[in-house]
Write an enzyme that holds these catalytic residues in place. Structure first.
Site, PDB file in Angstrom:
ATOM      1  N   CYS A 145       0.810  -1.213   0.000  1.00  0.00           N
ATOM      2  CA  CYS A 145       0.000   0.000   0.000  1.00  0.00           C
ATOM      3  C   CYS A 145       0.842   1.262   0.000  1.00  0.00           C
ATOM      4  O   CYS A 145       0.308   2.350  -0.114  1.00  0.00           O
ATOM      5  CB  CYS A 145      -0.983   0.004   1.169  1.00  0.00           C
ATOM      6  SG  CYS A 145      -0.191   0.042   2.768  1.00  0.00           S
ATOM      7  N   ASP A 157       3.086   2.475   2.393  1.00  0.00           N
ATOM      8  CA  ASP A 157       3.352   3.198   3.620  1.00  0.00           C
ATOM      9  C   ASP A 157       4.803   3.060   4.065  1.00  0.00           C
ATOM     10  O   ASP A 157       5.474   2.100   3.727  1.00  0.00           O
ATOM     11  CB  ASP A 157       2.424   2.703   4.718  1.00  0.00           C
ATOM     12  CG  ASP A 157       0.986   2.939   4.332  1.00  0.00           C
ATOM     13  OD1 ASP A 157       0.639   4.097   4.160  1.00  0.00           O
ATOM     14  OD2 ASP A 157       0.259   1.950   4.175  1.00  0.00           O
ATOM     15  N   CYS A 202      -1.613   4.665   7.344  1.00  0.00           N
ATOM     16  CA  CYS A 202      -2.997   4.711   7.803  1.00  0.00           C
ATOM     17  C   CYS A 202      -3.078   4.795   9.325  1.00  0.00           C
ATOM     18  O   CYS A 202      -2.062   4.695  10.013  1.00  0.00           O
ATOM     19  CB  CYS A 202      -3.748   3.489   7.307  1.00  0.00           C
ATOM     20  SG  CYS A 202      -3.303   1.987   8.181  1.00  0.00           S
ATOM     21  N   CYS A 255      -0.192  -3.755   8.750  1.00  0.00           N
ATOM     22  CA  CYS A 255       0.336  -2.499   9.289  1.00  0.00           C
ATOM     23  C   CYS A 255       1.126  -2.779  10.567  1.00  0.00           C
ATOM     24  O   CYS A 255       2.120  -2.104  10.849  1.00  0.00           O
ATOM     25  CB  CYS A 255      -0.786  -1.510   9.581  1.00  0.00           C
ATOM     26  SG  CYS A 255      -2.074  -1.492   8.336  1.00  0.00           S
TER      27      CYS A 255
HETATM   28  S1  FES Z   1      -3.215   0.048   5.178  1.00  0.00           S
HETATM   29 FE1  FES Z   1      -1.518   1.100   4.497  1.00  0.00          FE
HETATM   30  S2  FES Z   1      -0.307   1.074   6.306  1.00  0.00           S
HETATM   31 FE2  FES Z   1      -2.158   0.393   7.016  1.00  0.00          FE
END
Ligand code: FES
Ligand SMILES: Cc1ncc(COP(=O)(O)O)c(C=O)c1O
Lengths: 392, 138
Positions: free
Chosen positions: B33, B35, B58, B102
């Site tokens: 994603c 991050d 997130c 995450c």
């Molecule tokens: S969904 Fe992207 S870090 Fe949590």
């Protein structure tokens, strides 16, 4: 908790009281099946036909060209599959765009598995298709062009009239998913040469689970739902009478005082965009600056992520949405933001605020004030922001 | 969607920031994603005396980073090595299934910072032999 500031009207809208009032009798006392012979049934039948007329009037169509469905997704599925199957003898090629709603995209992908060829047109940085690419893509096998009227994420309005003209010249059917446009833009299917048009009542203060497909008289299309003879043998199933009545009332109200509402919403939208740009740096506007839905604001805040932004807004009583990978079930960023050329990390910080009847100038100012604090807080936490601060 | 604990750590994250003279710094990214989590450790006599983080991600990623720093502060390196993503998620009263990765990011960030410490100081940390901070965490 304080009053909710709802800025997600592109997701859905609240039912108007006047709409509910018209629907209620058809849920209780006037519960007859429109197909029944006795007068209780006839009452329901009348109500359905009055609503059909209202929907037809709103887009300058004939009542017999309006077919009620169970919402926008069904109408999109029907338009595309129905035309594809009924015209297979003429060709197997469909043209659409990369930024359609999944109701269109996944339907096209399904048809590809059934042997159809689909061209997915690119869009430019504003989300507009290229009319020349459209013309070049048409072959003698092309049976359908399906291009959305206005995009649900970035609000970009396509050059529908030109698309309609091209489709007509080439003798290809033109379907448009107008779910986001109906009630917010004036639409005349004759002037725009539209052959099929999708609408959904819950986007213009009507009930959920009811929509319609406009099918120009003479268009060859197969039914999607087989069964009884309702909707002139084209869409089986006992009619959702309260829903249909609600849709009729809602579309009528949507085009009352239209210019004034439109002006107000455009003003609020521009104020929100201007204030965000004035107060926050490293922001990008997604979608076209002027050819966009009156209530649509879509921006990217660099260095932060959309879900954490939405959670923070929610704590402040503000409802919005985002195309960030972290907010999607698939952990992929929005296909629309990728199609307009945004890299993943920028798409990450996207925020969509879609305005409607309930929003006020004070709310806009409050939201901007909250956003300033939230964005600053999240940036302070972001390892990507450090580097920028160093350079500054 | 999130537990109260997650919301608390998201809204009032503990230990946000940087450590100027950190003994170990680790940065990991979630290839899926997109991050990014960065962890700073201050280590004295084999004990983590301070931990700070920065996260681009997130709500669950921010809460996981916050909780992870809380869980390892005051712990020995060996104890910190035991802090798994499950432990982080449990300490947060659980995470939605789609958000478990995450917390994996948080575990990876700790290990990555410890790896940096071990390389800089030439100390051996058991369990880091096969650790690859660039590995896909899914
Ligand atoms: S969904 Fe992207 S870090 Fe949590
Ligand atoms: C552009 C567009 N098309 C189709 C749909 C699907 O409509 P419905 O949710 O009524 O099935 C939506 C609504 O989310 C939309 O925004």
């Amino acid at each position: 908790m304080k009053k909710l500031i709802y800025m997600d009207h592109a997701a859905t809208t609240p039912l108007k009281k006047e709409v509910l009032d018209e629907m209620l009798p058809y849920m209780k006392d006037k519960f007859g099946n429109p197909s029944s012979i006795y007068s209780l049934g006839g009452q329901s039948k009348n109500a359905v036909e009055i609503a059909r007329e209202k929907v037809a009037n709103a887009i300058n169509a004939k009542p017999r060209e309006i077919f009620f469905t169970g919402g926008g997704s069904e109408a999109d599925n029907w338009a595309i599959k129905g035309v594809a199957y009924a015209n297979r003898n003429r060709g197997n090629h469909i043209i659409t765009s990369k930024i359609e709603h999944h109701a269109v995209l996944h339907t096209c992908e399904y048809l590809e598995k059934q042997g159809f060829d689909v061209t997915y047109l690119d869009v430019d940085e504003y989300g507009l298709i290229d009319l020349e690419q459209l013309e070049r893509s048409i072959t003698d096998k092309t049976i359908l062009i399906s291009i959305m009227f206005a995009n649900n994420e970035i609000g970009t309005i396509q050059p529908i009239k030109e698309i309609g003209r091209i489709a007509k010249e080439k003798g290809v059917y033109f379907h448009t998913d107008a779910v986001q446009a109906i009630g917010h833009i004036k639409i005349d299917v004759d002037e725009l040469n539209i052959d099929l048009l999708t609408m959904a009542a819950h986007k213009f203060y009507g009930p959920k689970g009811i929509g319609a497909l406009y099918i120009r008289q003479g268009v060859k299309i197969d039914p999607l739902i087989s069964g009884g003879g309702q909707e002139r043998n084209r869409r089986a199933g006992t009619e959702n009478v309260p829903g249909i009545v609600g849709m009729g009332k809602a579309i009528e109200l949507a085009y009352e005082n239209f210019e004034e509402k439109n002006r107000r919403l455009t003003y609020l939208r521009n104020r929100l965009i201007e204030k965000i740009f004035e107060k926050i740096d490293y922001v990008r506007l997604n979608g076209h600056p002027t050819q966009r839905l009156p209530g649509n604001v879509n921006v990217c805040f660099e260095f932060i992520e959309g879900e954490s932004l939405l959670l923070s807004l929610d704590m402040a009583g503000i409802a919005g949405s985002s195309g960030s990978a972290c907010t999607s079930g698939s952990l992929e960023p929005s296909h629309v933001l990728l199609a307009i050329g945004l890299p993943h990390e920028i798409a990450h910080g996207s925020l969509r605020l879609t305005l409607g009847d309930s929003n006020t100038e004070e709310e806009i100012d409050y939201v901007v004030e909250k956003l300033v604090g939230i964005v600053a807080r999240l940036r302070e936490m972001s390892p990507l922001y450090e580097k920028v601060k160093e350079v500054k | 969607m999130y537990s109260e604990k997650v919301m608390d750590h998201f809204l009032n994250p503990r230990n946000v920031g940087e450590i100027e003279d950190a003994d170990g710094i680790g940065q990991v990214g979630n290839p899926r994603c997109g991050d990014i989590m960065k962890m700073y450790l201050k280590i004295e006599n084999g004990v983590i005396v301070d931990a700070k983080f920065k996260t681009f991600g997130c709500g669950s990623a921010i809460a996981s980073s916050s909780m992870a720093t809380e869980l390892i502060k005051g712990k020995t390196i060996e104890e910190a090595m035991e802090v798994t993503n499950k432990a982080v998620a449990e300490a947060l009263d659980g995470l939605p299934p789609i958000k478990m990765h995450c917390s994996v990011l948080a575990e990876q960030a700790i290990k990555s910072a410890l790896l940096d410490y071990s390389k800089k100081n030439n100390v051996y940390i058991k369990g880091l032999e096969d650790f690859d901070p660039t590995e896909d965490v899914h």
